[in-house]
Design a protein around this motif. Sequence first.
Motif, short mmCIF file in Angstrom:
data_model
loop_
_atom_site.label_atom_id
_atom_site.label_comp_id
_atom_site.label_asym_id
_atom_site.label_seq_id
_atom_site.Cartn_x
_atom_site.Cartn_y
_atom_site.Cartn_z
N MET A 74 0.83 -1.18 0.00
CA MET A 74 0.00 0.00 0.00
C MET A 74 0.87 1.25 0.00
SD MET A 74 -3.41 0.53 2.12
CE MET A 74 -4.62 1.09 0.98
N ALA A 75 0.35 2.33 -0.52
CA ALA A 75 1.11 3.58 -0.63
C ALA A 75 1.32 4.21 0.74
CB ALA A 75 0.37 4.55 -1.54
N LYS A 76 2.39 4.97 0.84
CA LYS A 76 2.71 5.68 2.07
C LYS A 76 2.49 7.17 1.86
CE LYS A 76 4.88 2.42 4.59
NZ LYS A 76 4.78 2.16 5.99
N VAL A 77 2.20 7.87 2.93
CA VAL A 77 2.06 9.31 2.90
C VAL A 77 2.93 9.89 4.01
CG1 VAL A 77 0.00 9.31 4.35
CG2 VAL A 77 0.40 11.20 2.81
N LYS A 78 3.66 10.95 3.68
CA LYS A 78 4.57 11.58 4.63
C LYS A 78 3.90 12.85 5.15
CE LYS A 78 9.50 12.11 4.61
NZ LYS A 78 10.67 12.39 3.77
N ILE A 79 3.77 12.96 6.47
CA ILE A 79 3.06 14.07 7.10
C ILE A 79 4.03 14.81 8.02
CG2 ILE A 79 1.05 14.73 8.46
CD1 ILE A 79 0.06 11.80 7.87
N THR A 80 4.13 16.13 7.83
CA THR A 80 4.97 16.97 8.67
C THR A 80 4.10 18.00 9.36
OG1 THR A 80 6.79 16.70 7.11
CG2 THR A 80 6.97 18.51 8.70
N GLN A 81 4.26 18.13 10.66
CA GLN A 81 3.50 19.13 11.40
C GLN A 81 4.15 20.48 11.21
OE1 GLN A 81 2.77 18.21 15.51
NE2 GLN A 81 2.03 20.27 15.96
N THR A 82 3.38 21.47 10.75
CA THR A 82 3.90 22.82 10.52
C THR A 82 3.29 23.84 11.47
OG1 THR A 82 2.22 23.21 8.84
CG2 THR A 82 4.34 22.39 8.09
N GLY A 83 2.14 23.54 12.05
CA GLY A 83 1.48 24.48 12.94
C GLY A 83 1.42 23.98 14.36
N SER A 84 1.17 24.91 15.27
CA SER A 84 1.09 24.57 16.68
C SER A 84 -0.35 24.31 17.09
CB SER A 84 1.65 25.73 17.50
OG SER A 84 1.43 25.54 18.87
N PRO A 85 -0.58 23.34 17.97
CA PRO A 85 -1.94 23.07 18.43
C PRO A 85 -2.39 23.99 19.58
CG PRO A 85 -0.47 21.45 19.33
CD PRO A 85 0.35 22.31 18.40
N ILE A 86 -1.56 24.96 19.93
CA ILE A 86 -1.93 25.88 21.00
C ILE A 86 -3.15 26.69 20.57
CG2 ILE A 86 -1.18 27.91 22.33
CD1 ILE A 86 1.67 26.79 22.12
N ARG A 87 -4.12 26.84 21.46
CA ARG A 87 -5.38 27.55 21.23
C ARG A 87 -6.21 26.93 20.10
NH1 ARG A 87 -3.06 33.56 21.51
NH2 ARG A 87 -1.84 32.62 19.89
N ARG A 88 -6.07 25.64 19.91
CA ARG A 88 -6.89 24.93 18.93
C ARG A 88 -7.91 24.08 19.68
NH1 ARG A 88 -5.85 27.22 13.97
NH2 ARG A 88 -3.63 27.40 13.73
N ASP A 89 -8.86 23.57 18.95
CA ASP A 89 -9.88 22.69 19.51
C ASP A 89 -9.20 21.44 20.08
OD1 ASP A 89 -12.20 20.42 18.53
OD2 ASP A 89 -12.81 22.16 19.69
N PRO A 90 -9.62 20.96 21.25
CA PRO A 90 -9.00 19.75 21.82
C PRO A 90 -9.06 18.53 20.89
CG PRO A 90 -10.34 20.83 23.46
CD PRO A 90 -10.58 21.56 22.17
N SER A 91 -10.10 18.43 20.07
CA SER A 91 -10.18 17.29 19.16
C SER A 91 -9.10 17.37 18.08
CB SER A 91 -11.56 17.21 18.52
OG SER A 91 -11.79 18.30 17.67
N GLN A 92 -8.70 18.57 17.68
CA GLN A 92 -7.62 18.71 16.70
C GLN A 92 -6.30 18.31 17.33
OE1 GLN A 92 -7.79 22.70 15.20
NE2 GLN A 92 -9.60 22.28 13.96
N ARG A 93 -6.11 18.67 18.59
CA ARG A 93 -4.89 18.29 19.31
C ARG A 93 -4.80 16.76 19.41
NH1 ARG A 93 -2.39 21.61 24.12
NH2 ARG A 93 -3.52 23.29 23.12
N LYS A 94 -5.92 16.11 19.71
CA LYS A 94 -5.94 14.65 19.82
C LYS A 94 -5.74 13.99 18.46
CE LYS A 94 -8.77 14.58 23.95
NZ LYS A 94 -10.06 14.27 24.55
N THR A 95 -6.22 14.63 17.41
CA THR A 95 -6.02 14.10 16.06
C THR A 95 -4.54 14.11 15.70
OG1 THR A 95 -8.21 14.84 15.39
CG2 THR A 95 -6.65 14.35 13.64
N LEU A 96 -3.84 15.18 16.04
CA LEU A 96 -2.39 15.23 15.79
C LEU A 96 -1.67 14.11 16.55
CD1 LEU A 96 -1.56 19.04 15.92
CD2 LEU A 96 -1.43 17.55 13.93
#
Length: 58
Positions: free
Chosen positions: A1-23
Amino acid sequence: MAKVKITQTGSPIRRDPSQRKTLIGLGLNKRHRTVELEDTPEVRGMIRKVQHMVQVEG
């Protein structure tokens, strides 16, 4: 199966808790960290939820 490369560029500070958990679910917790995951519909949905905080390759 294909792979996908994910790089975090933004900070989860002051974001929705569900977005933080998704990261965390993607294996990211600090900026400029990169993970390589299988390209599945579940992973694509998680990427879509935090698309403003990640960069995707592949």
